[in-house]
Design a protein around this motif. Structure first.
Motif, mmCIF file in Angstrom:
data_model
loop_
_atom_site.group_PDB
_atom_site.id
_atom_site.type_symbol
_atom_site.label_atom_id
_atom_site.label_comp_id
_atom_site.label_asym_id
_atom_site.label_seq_id
_atom_site.Cartn_x
_atom_site.Cartn_y
_atom_site.Cartn_z
ATOM 1 N N CYS A 170 -1.718 -6.925 -1.468
ATOM 2 C CA CYS A 170 -2.120 -5.525 -1.724
ATOM 3 C C CYS A 170 -1.192 -4.490 -2.346
ATOM 4 N N HIS A 172 1.271 -0.944 -2.512
ATOM 5 C CA HIS A 172 2.264 -0.753 -1.625
ATOM 6 C C HIS A 172 2.740 0.782 -1.926
ATOM 7 N N HIS A 179 8.933 -2.190 -1.229
ATOM 8 C CA HIS A 179 7.626 -2.015 -0.520
ATOM 9 C C HIS A 179 7.741 -1.093 0.737
ATOM 10 N N GLU A 181 5.454 1.952 3.369
ATOM 11 C CA GLU A 181 4.266 2.223 3.523
ATOM 12 C C GLU A 181 3.535 3.401 2.680
ATOM 13 N N GLN A 183 0.203 0.488 3.034
ATOM 14 C CA GLN A 183 -0.414 -0.837 2.365
ATOM 15 C C GLN A 183 -1.887 -0.261 1.690
ATOM 16 N N LEU A 185 -5.052 -1.375 0.020
ATOM 17 C CA LEU A 185 -5.994 -2.560 -0.077
ATOM 18 C C LEU A 185 -6.938 -2.232 -1.439
ATOM 19 N N TYR A 190 -10.218 -1.409 5.489
ATOM 20 C CA TYR A 190 -9.252 -0.413 6.324
ATOM 21 C C TYR A 190 -9.595 -0.409 7.721
ATOM 22 N N ALA A 194 -5.595 3.549 9.240
ATOM 23 C CA ALA A 194 -4.707 2.937 8.145
ATOM 24 C C ALA A 194 -5.293 3.736 6.867
#
Ligand code: MF3
Ligand code: CO
Ligand code: CO
Length: 264
Positions: A170, A172, A179, A181, A183, A185, A190, A194
């Motif tokens: 994914c 980032h 990397h 937070e 993530q 996608l 999700y 998230a």
């Protein structure tokens, strides 16, 4: 838990410089990428440019033991391909080149592009659709938009084109960390907590990996090279983005890149 850094104006200036540097590596190497060059030579040229010209560091080198300075992912390789002096590009290949620089200030710029070597109708269509997936998602970026809206834009265009979206890797958050937070996608997967709403000052990548066949991947015994399980062709494009008060800034935009789709 969700702890997405908001960059200060000083950090944003450092991220702009990091993004510009990553883009400049891709601009520098482009004229050299043709049938006959090895991925090892691409790696050395990028490494030397990042260190000697930019005064920065290639972030992949020694990252969790990664042995080279860039990732070169050819044909059915999805991502994290390892440059190799025995691996020459040939007509009909497609290759992703993924560059991440860490500046002397300690901030990261991360971007990747596809190269089409010679002619391949299937490869060209896959690369074009994958770039369209990236662009459609970038066009949505502004405060208040949820990450799942970006994911759906990517997944719907890929699947309408007959392709599948890789789920095992994914995008980032990015900043002083390579990397961070959140993530990001590229498919609609999700967990509710998230699926955050974007805020001005967030920096993150979008980097869809799209397959001609099914979405499954496996990692080779070198511990890095991710390939499609069905050995079908895979493509990826990546940008580092800043969420602004009014929309988005593409921090890794290249000089030759047409981003006029953002003006509408
Ligand atoms: N640049 C990749 C990304 O987009 C990460 C490469 S990590 C490495 O996140 F170790 F494989 F280089
Ligand atoms: Co990335
Ligand atoms: Co990358």
């Amino acid at each position: 838990s969700m702890n997405v850094p908001i960059k200060t104006p000083d950090e944003i200036e450092k991220m702009r410089e990091a993004g510009r540097q990553a883009a400049s590596v891709l601009e520098m190497i482009t004229p050299f990428v043709a049938a006959g060059i090895t991925t090892g030579e691409i790696d050395r040229r990028c490494h030397d440019y990042i260190v000697d010209v930019l005064g920065s560091t290639p972030a992949p080198l020694d990252y969790h033991g990664f042995p080279k300075s860039v990732c070169t992912s050819i044909n059915h390789v999805v991502c994290h391909g390892i440059p190799d002096d025995g691996k020459a590009l040939k007509k009909g290949d497609i290759m992703n080149l993924d560059v991440t620089v860490r500046t002397a200030d300690g901030y990261h710029g991360d971007s990747s592009v596809m190269f089409v070597i010679g002619e391949t109708i299937q490869g060209e269509r896959l690369c074009r659709v994958t770039q369209e997936c990236l662009y459609r998602s970038i066009a949505l970026v502004r405060p208040g938009v949820h990450l799942s809206e970006l994911a759906r834009a990517i997944q719907s265009h890929a699947e309408a084109s007959g392709y599948s979206v890789v789920r095992d890797f994914c995008g980032h958050g990015i900043g002083a960390g390579f990397h961070e937070e959140p993530q990001v996608l590229h498919y609609d997967g999700y967990a509710p907590e998230a699926d955050i709403a974007l805020e001005a000052g967030m920096c993150f990548t979008i980097e869809p990996m799209i397959n001609v066949g099914d979405s499954r991947t496996k990692v080779l015994r070198d511990g890095w090279t991710a390939v499609t399980k069905d050995r079908s062709l895979s493509a990826q494009w990546e940008h580092t983005l800043l969420v602004t008060e009014t929309g988005v800034e593409v921090l890794t935009a290249r000089r030759d890149e047409d981003l006029s789709f953002l003006e509408r």
